[in-house]
Design a protein around this motif. Sequence first.
Motif, PDB file in Angstrom:
ATOM      1  N   MET A 116       0.874  -1.353   0.005  1.00 44.83           N
ATOM      2  CA  MET A 116      -0.029   0.134   0.054  1.00 44.83           C
ATOM      3  C   MET A 116       0.986   1.230  -0.103  1.00 44.83           C
ATOM      4  N   SER A 117       0.246   2.316  -0.429  1.00 47.48           N
ATOM      5  CA  SER A 117       1.044   3.748  -0.217  1.00 47.48           C
ATOM      6  C   SER A 117       0.846   4.058   0.862  1.00 47.48           C
ATOM      7  N   ARG A 118       1.755   5.298   1.309  1.00 48.81           N
ATOM      8  CA  ARG A 118       1.676   5.570   2.658  1.00 48.81           C
ATOM      9  C   ARG A 118       0.260   6.235   2.941  1.00 48.81           C
ATOM     10  N   GLU A 119       0.005   6.945   1.651  1.00 49.34           N
ATOM     11  CA  GLU A 119      -1.632   7.606   1.872  1.00 49.34           C
ATOM     12  C   GLU A 119      -2.653   6.610   2.100  1.00 49.34           C
ATOM     13  N   GLU A 120      -2.702   5.312   1.371  1.00 48.77           N
ATOM     14  CA  GLU A 120      -3.675   4.232   1.567  1.00 48.77           C
ATOM     15  C   GLU A 120      -3.729   3.913   3.000  1.00 48.77           C
ATOM     16  N   MET A 121      -2.234   3.513   3.449  1.00 52.25           N
ATOM     17  CA  MET A 121      -2.261   3.305   5.009  1.00 52.25           C
ATOM     18  C   MET A 121      -2.707   4.108   5.938  1.00 52.25           C
ATOM     19  N   LEU A 122      -2.483   5.269   5.580  1.00 50.38           N
ATOM     20  CA  LEU A 122      -2.982   6.411   6.577  1.00 50.38           C
ATOM     21  C   LEU A 122      -4.464   6.720   6.652  1.00 50.38           C
ATOM     22  N   LEU A 123      -5.167   6.478   5.227  1.00 52.61           N
ATOM     23  CA  LEU A 123      -6.510   6.426   5.234  1.00 52.61           C
ATOM     24  C   LEU A 123      -7.260   5.256   5.562  1.00 52.61           C
ATOM     25  N   HIS A 124      -6.808   4.106   5.760  1.00 53.92           N
ATOM     26  CA  HIS A 124      -6.973   2.899   6.416  1.00 53.92           C
ATOM     27  C   HIS A 124      -7.069   3.193   7.649  1.00 53.92           C
ATOM     28  N   VAL A 125      -6.154   3.885   8.594  1.00 60.32           N
ATOM     29  CA  VAL A 125      -5.998   4.151   9.726  1.00 60.32           C
ATOM     30  C   VAL A 125      -7.314   4.766  10.070  1.00 60.32           C
ATOM     31  N   ILE A 126      -7.401   5.984   9.290  1.00 58.01           N
ATOM     32  CA  ILE A 126      -8.442   6.779   9.771  1.00 58.01           C
ATOM     33  C   ILE A 126      -9.933   6.057   9.518  1.00 58.01           C
TER      34      ILE A 126
END
Length: 166
Positions: A116-126
């Motif tokens: 995953m991209s960092r953005e995708e990981m962060l959006l997953h966390v949110i």
Amino acid sequence: MSISSMKSLFAYKAWANAELFALLRTLPAEQADALHLCLRTLNHIYVVDRIFRAHLGGEARPFDATNTKDTPSLAQLHADVAATDAWYVAYASGLSEAALSETLDFTFTDGDAGRMSREEMLLHVITHGGYHRGNVGQVLKSISVAPPRDLYTKFLHTSEPARRAG
């Protein structure tokens, strides 16, 4: 997504978590079973947040499952969640657009490979946290306790009151 939006979303997540923990501290002793269920769900969010924090930092996973066998106390979990939320706010604040789009390889707790991209990981966390805070809200409603209004719009207008003047 812009870095500014990412920072705002993590500030919102920290605010929503703080609101929810504040309410849980007020539950009467006779609601111990409901509180335990809430803590199990919130601990799951915390564990997944920490796992993805490790993925983002290229570190070893701190947990081998998406929840722990033991349930932490309300006070301990609140402290752990607040510290992790602060880490994510700082992390999002320090990202560049290039870093946000960087793709990372990792291993899920079930052993499957992930990318995953960092953005995708962060959006997953949110989104993962929001989903499960909603589960906690349903538990609270089942014992006739109104959950906090976990709304991004409320956070924006609470944290920036001047928005109401426009």
